[in-house]
Design an enzyme around this catalytic site. Sequence first.
Site, short mmCIF file in Angstrom:
data_model
loop_
_atom_site.label_atom_id
_atom_site.label_comp_id
_atom_site.label_asym_id
_atom_site.label_seq_id
_atom_site.Cartn_x
_atom_site.Cartn_y
_atom_site.Cartn_z
N THR A 181 -16.46 -6.04 -20.76
CA THR A 181 -15.34 -5.19 -20.33
C THR A 181 -14.52 -5.87 -19.24
OG1 THR A 181 -16.62 -3.24 -20.89
CG2 THR A 181 -14.79 -2.91 -19.37
N THR A 222 -16.00 -4.84 3.34
CA THR A 222 -16.19 -4.86 4.80
C THR A 222 -16.49 -3.47 5.34
OG1 THR A 222 -13.80 -4.83 4.94
CG2 THR A 222 -14.89 -6.94 5.37
N LYS A 272 -10.21 -5.20 -8.30
CA LYS A 272 -11.66 -5.37 -8.07
C LYS A 272 -12.49 -4.89 -9.26
CE LYS A 272 -11.26 -4.65 -3.03
NZ LYS A 272 -9.93 -4.02 -2.92
N GLY A 309 -0.52 -6.07 5.52
CA GLY A 309 0.16 -4.85 5.09
C GLY A 309 1.07 -4.33 6.17
N ARG A 310 0.57 -3.35 6.91
CA ARG A 310 1.42 -2.62 7.86
C ARG A 310 2.20 -3.46 8.87
NH1 ARG A 310 -3.47 1.46 8.56
NH2 ARG A 310 -4.44 -0.49 7.94
N ASP A 321 -5.00 -6.44 -7.16
CA ASP A 321 -6.25 -6.21 -6.44
C ASP A 321 -6.94 -4.97 -7.01
OD1 ASP A 321 -8.22 -6.01 -4.48
OD2 ASP A 321 -6.86 -5.16 -2.97
N ASP A 352 0.85 -1.20 0.00
CA ASP A 352 0.00 0.00 0.00
C ASP A 352 0.88 1.25 0.00
OD1 ASP A 352 -2.45 -1.35 -0.11
OD2 ASP A 352 -2.36 -1.75 2.04
N ASP A 409 -17.83 -4.17 -13.96
CA ASP A 409 -18.29 -3.46 -15.16
C ASP A 409 -19.17 -4.42 -15.95
OD1 ASP A 409 -18.36 -1.64 -17.42
OD2 ASP A 409 -16.48 -0.79 -16.70
N LYS A 422 0.67 -7.99 -2.93
CA LYS A 422 -0.62 -7.46 -3.43
C LYS A 422 -0.41 -6.02 -3.89
CE LYS A 422 -4.26 -6.05 -0.75
NZ LYS A 422 -4.74 -4.75 -1.28
O1 C5P Z 1 -2.06 -2.70 6.56
P1 C5P Z 1 -3.17 -3.70 6.59
O2 C5P Z 1 -2.70 -5.08 7.04
O3 C5P Z 1 -4.37 -3.22 7.35
O4 C5P Z 1 -3.58 -3.86 5.05
C1 C5P Z 1 -4.65 -4.67 4.65
C2 C5P Z 1 -4.80 -4.67 3.16
O5 C5P Z 1 -5.95 -5.44 2.83
C3 C5P Z 1 -5.02 -3.29 2.54
O6 C5P Z 1 -4.45 -3.33 1.23
C4 C5P Z 1 -6.51 -3.18 2.47
O7 C5P Z 1 -6.95 -2.33 1.46
C5 C5P Z 1 -6.91 -4.62 2.16
N1 C5P Z 1 -8.27 -4.98 2.55
C6 C5P Z 1 -8.76 -4.85 3.83
N2 C5P Z 1 -10.05 -5.19 4.12
C7 C5P Z 1 -10.85 -5.65 3.16
C8 C5P Z 1 -10.39 -5.79 1.86
C9 C5P Z 1 -9.08 -5.43 1.58
O8 C5P Z 1 -8.02 -4.47 4.72
N3 C5P Z 1 -12.08 -6.02 3.47
#
Ligand code: C5P
Length: 231
Positions: free
Chosen positions: A69, A117, A62, A207-208, A60, A11, A65, A33
């Site tokens: 397409t 979510t 998503k 992610g983080r 990712d 991200d 359409d 991702k």
């Molecule tokens: O940093 P973190 O672990 O929160 O990142 C989670 C990743 O998963 C982000 O790219 C976020 O957009 C994605 N994501 C999410 N919840 C969802 C769908 C995707 O956190 N329901």
Amino acid sequence: MNKSRIIVALDFSAAEPAFDLVSQLDPQLCRLKIGKELFTATGPQLVERLTHDGFDVFLDLKFHDIPNTVAKACKAAANLGVWMLNVHALGGKRMLHAAREAIPQNTTKLIAVTLLTSMDQNDLNDIGLQETPEQMVYRLATMTEDCGLDGIVCSALEAGSLRQHVKSDFHLVTPGIRLEQNNTDDQKRIATPQAAINNGADYLVIGRPITQADNPLRTLQQLNQTLEVNN
Ligand code: C5P
């Protein structure tokens, strides 16, 4: 062969910090991702470079359409060599079938987002949908499976009950993962990696907890080891 269940969410808003992080990782130990922000900022070159460097990339974007397409977009994504890509189940059955036809089984993994979510009952009511978010998730998960897709994105907390309803080889890909020592950031409904796997998740989007770790590679190695030892 890469056996890791961990998909590191890149991200970032530009290529440089993304490469900075990726240069500390190992393609055998994780997958990556790439979402709308990074893809829009950097274009397909980044995807091609990372796949060329041996990383499995989950694109990712998503897609949502008209069927034609989405089918063409899926094909274009698969041509970049990505490992997994996704569409919105809310695009409907014909769109899901068109996506499946564009991406033959056992090539690029094709999964769907059920309900975001971030959407609650009020959001559903606003757009004229009367079911609860939970009912919607089950309906869309089942529809996705019936259309022959390879899996869905879902919360780790939903994975347990969804796993009872779908085939064992239908992939459950779960974000919202936090290690015990992490703060939750902006995530509300979180699970630890082990809890997500126990609930039947196949892949964990993280992610983080990895990208902001003091030592991302060590964190990844520890995570892989914990999951390997316990499963
Ligand atoms: O940093 P973190 O672990 O929160 O990142 C989670 C990743 O998963 C982000 O790219 C976020 O957009 C994605 N994501 C999410 N919840 C969802 C769908 C995707 O956190 N329901």
